[in-house]
Design a protein around this motif. Structure first.
Motif, PDB file in Angstrom:
ATOM      1  N   PRO A  84      49.391 -44.148  12.019  1.00  0.00           N
ATOM      2  CA  PRO A  84      49.252 -43.799  10.598  1.00  0.00           C
ATOM      3  C   PRO A  84      49.239 -45.037   9.690  1.00  0.00           C
ATOM      4  CG  PRO A  84      50.966 -42.462  11.617  1.00  0.00           C
ATOM      5  CD  PRO A  84      50.553 -43.489  12.625  1.00  0.00           C
ATOM      6  N   LEU A  85      50.017 -46.047  10.042  1.00  0.00           N
ATOM      7  CA  LEU A  85      50.026 -47.291   9.268  1.00  0.00           C
ATOM      8  C   LEU A  85      48.641 -47.931   9.263  1.00  0.00           C
ATOM      9  CD1 LEU A  85      51.647 -49.540   7.786  1.00  0.00           C
ATOM     10  CD2 LEU A  85      52.090 -50.519  10.050  1.00  0.00           C
ATOM     11  N   ALA A  86      48.009 -48.003  10.429  1.00  0.00           N
ATOM     12  CA  ALA A  86      46.672 -48.598  10.540  1.00  0.00           C
ATOM     13  C   ALA A  86      45.646 -47.770   9.769  1.00  0.00           C
ATOM     14  CB  ALA A  86      46.275 -48.726  12.008  1.00  0.00           C
ATOM     15  N   ARG A  87      45.733 -46.452   9.860  1.00  0.00           N
ATOM     16  CA  ARG A  87      44.803 -45.588   9.114  1.00  0.00           C
ATOM     17  C   ARG A  87      44.979 -45.756   7.608  1.00  0.00           C
ATOM     18  NH1 ARG A  87      42.008 -41.256  11.354  1.00  0.00           N
ATOM     19  NH2 ARG A  87      42.232 -40.090   9.426  1.00  0.00           N
ATOM     20  N   GLY A 120      34.735 -49.854  -1.907  1.00  0.00           N
ATOM     21  CA  GLY A 120      33.814 -48.900  -2.508  1.00  0.00           C
ATOM     22  C   GLY A 120      33.305 -47.798  -1.596  1.00  0.00           C
ATOM     23  N   TRP A 121      33.859 -47.683  -0.376  1.00  0.00           N
ATOM     24  CA  TRP A 121      33.444 -46.595   0.522  1.00  0.00           C
ATOM     25  C   TRP A 121      34.082 -45.279   0.079  1.00  0.00           C
ATOM     26  CZ3 TRP A 121      31.982 -47.137   6.152  1.00  0.00           C
ATOM     27  CH2 TRP A 121      31.393 -48.378   6.425  1.00  0.00           C
ATOM     28  N   LEU A 122      35.245 -45.367  -0.537  1.00  0.00           N
ATOM     29  CA  LEU A 122      35.987 -44.214  -1.031  1.00  0.00           C
ATOM     30  C   LEU A 122      36.343 -44.450  -2.494  1.00  0.00           C
ATOM     31  CD1 LEU A 122      38.457 -43.602   1.944  1.00  0.00           C
ATOM     32  CD2 LEU A 122      36.476 -42.206   1.328  1.00  0.00           C
ATOM     33  N   ALA A 128      33.158 -42.852   6.115  1.00  0.00           N
ATOM     34  CA  ALA A 128      34.548 -43.298   5.964  1.00  0.00           C
ATOM     35  C   ALA A 128      35.441 -42.626   7.009  1.00  0.00           C
ATOM     36  CB  ALA A 128      35.052 -42.991   4.555  1.00  0.00           C
ATOM     37  N   GLU A 129      35.245 -41.344   7.258  1.00  0.00           N
ATOM     38  CA  GLU A 129      36.035 -40.639   8.277  1.00  0.00           C
ATOM     39  C   GLU A 129      35.765 -41.203   9.667  1.00  0.00           C
ATOM     40  OE1 GLU A 129      38.544 -38.533   7.972  1.00  0.00           O
ATOM     41  OE2 GLU A 129      38.371 -38.706   5.804  1.00  0.00           O
ATOM     42  N   ASP A 130      34.527 -41.604   9.943  1.00  0.00           N
ATOM     43  CA  ASP A 130      34.214 -42.227  11.232  1.00  0.00           C
ATOM     44  C   ASP A 130      34.997 -43.522  11.404  1.00  0.00           C
ATOM     45  OD1 ASP A 130      32.469 -40.168  11.792  1.00  0.00           O
ATOM     46  OD2 ASP A 130      30.643 -41.365  11.502  1.00  0.00           O
ATOM     47  N   GLY A 170      27.929 -48.902  10.936  1.00  0.00           N
ATOM     48  CA  GLY A 170      27.046 -49.184   9.818  1.00  0.00           C
ATOM     49  C   GLY A 170      27.654 -48.698   8.513  1.00  0.00           C
ATOM     50  N   ALA A 171      27.426 -49.466   7.454  1.00  0.00           N
ATOM     51  CA  ALA A 171      27.893 -49.061   6.132  1.00  0.00           C
ATOM     52  C   ALA A 171      27.081 -47.860   5.655  1.00  0.00           C
ATOM     53  CB  ALA A 171      27.752 -50.218   5.144  1.00  0.00           C
ATOM     54  N   PRO A 172      27.682 -47.000   4.859  1.00  0.00           N
ATOM     55  CA  PRO A 172      26.950 -45.827   4.384  1.00  0.00           C
ATOM     56  C   PRO A 172      25.810 -46.236   3.452  1.00  0.00           C
ATOM     57  CG  PRO A 172      29.074 -45.979   3.277  1.00  0.00           C
ATOM     58  CD  PRO A 172      29.041 -47.045   4.342  1.00  0.00           C
ATOM     59  N   ALA A 173      24.756 -45.440   3.461  1.00  0.00           N
ATOM     60  CA  ALA A 173      23.591 -45.725   2.606  1.00  0.00           C
ATOM     61  C   ALA A 173      23.876 -45.324   1.171  1.00  0.00           C
ATOM     62  CB  ALA A 173      22.385 -44.961   3.134  1.00  0.00           C
TER      63      ALA A 173
END
Length: 169
Positions: free
Chosen positions: A50-53, A64-66, A77-79, A166-169
């Motif tokens: 949980p700490l790492a997550r 900026g992913w979330l 982001a969930e991946d 890969g980063a999200p589009a």
């Protein structure tokens, strides 16, 4: 796509991290403006997964992913969070525990590395049997990632297991 290459094609390798800072993300596109690196020591910590997550989630917010503006961005982001969980869990179960979590993002690829002191070689269980409990971690990593591998430094104990998404589009 398992590999033992120290770095994936086009990766600048570990020496490039010295010139990296946590630059802010471009909020309009969500893409980082420069390569960014974050490290978390996990040695001796409790509640490591949980700490790492949580640490990774904070990085995804900073980069900026979330919060995700679309289902595709949310899935990306969930991946990342799932791959972090799998790599850290594998280090806990099979490699005397993780030492460090290393995250870097250059706007196109997010790289995750988990170092440990274990001698084993992670690999997807073959043949993969979806209906059986356990043994799915590296199969999941293999399916979600662009590439992954293991780095062993000559003369050093342990390894670093890395994965790239890969980063999200």
């Amino acid at each position: 796509m398992s590999t033992t290459r120290p770095h994936s094609p086009g990766d600048r390798g570990p020496d490039s991290e010295a010139a990296v800072a946590d630059a802010p993300a471009d909020r309009a596109s969500g893409a980082p403006t420069a390569r960014q690196v974050r490290r978390l020591s996990l040695s001796g910590a409790s509640g490591i997964v949980p700490l790492a997550r949580d640490y990774t989630r904070e990085a995804l917010h900073a980069w900026g992913w979330l919060p995700a503006e679309s289902a595709d961005r949310r899935a990306a982001a969930e991946d990342v969070l799932l791959v972090v969980s799998e790599l850290v869990t594998n280090a806990c179960l099979h490699a005397e525990g993780p030492d460090e979590l290393w995250l870097s993002c250059d706007g196109k690829v997010l790289r995750i590395e988990v170092s440990d002191r274990g001698a084993g070689q992670p690999a997807p269980r073959t043949p993969h049997r979806a209906g059986r409990p356990g043994g799915h971690g590296m199969f999941i990593v293999q399916r979600l990632c662009l590439d992954w591998g293991v780095v062993r430094d000559p003369g050093a104990v342990g390894k670093r297991v890395w994965a790239e998404l890969g980063a999200p589009a």
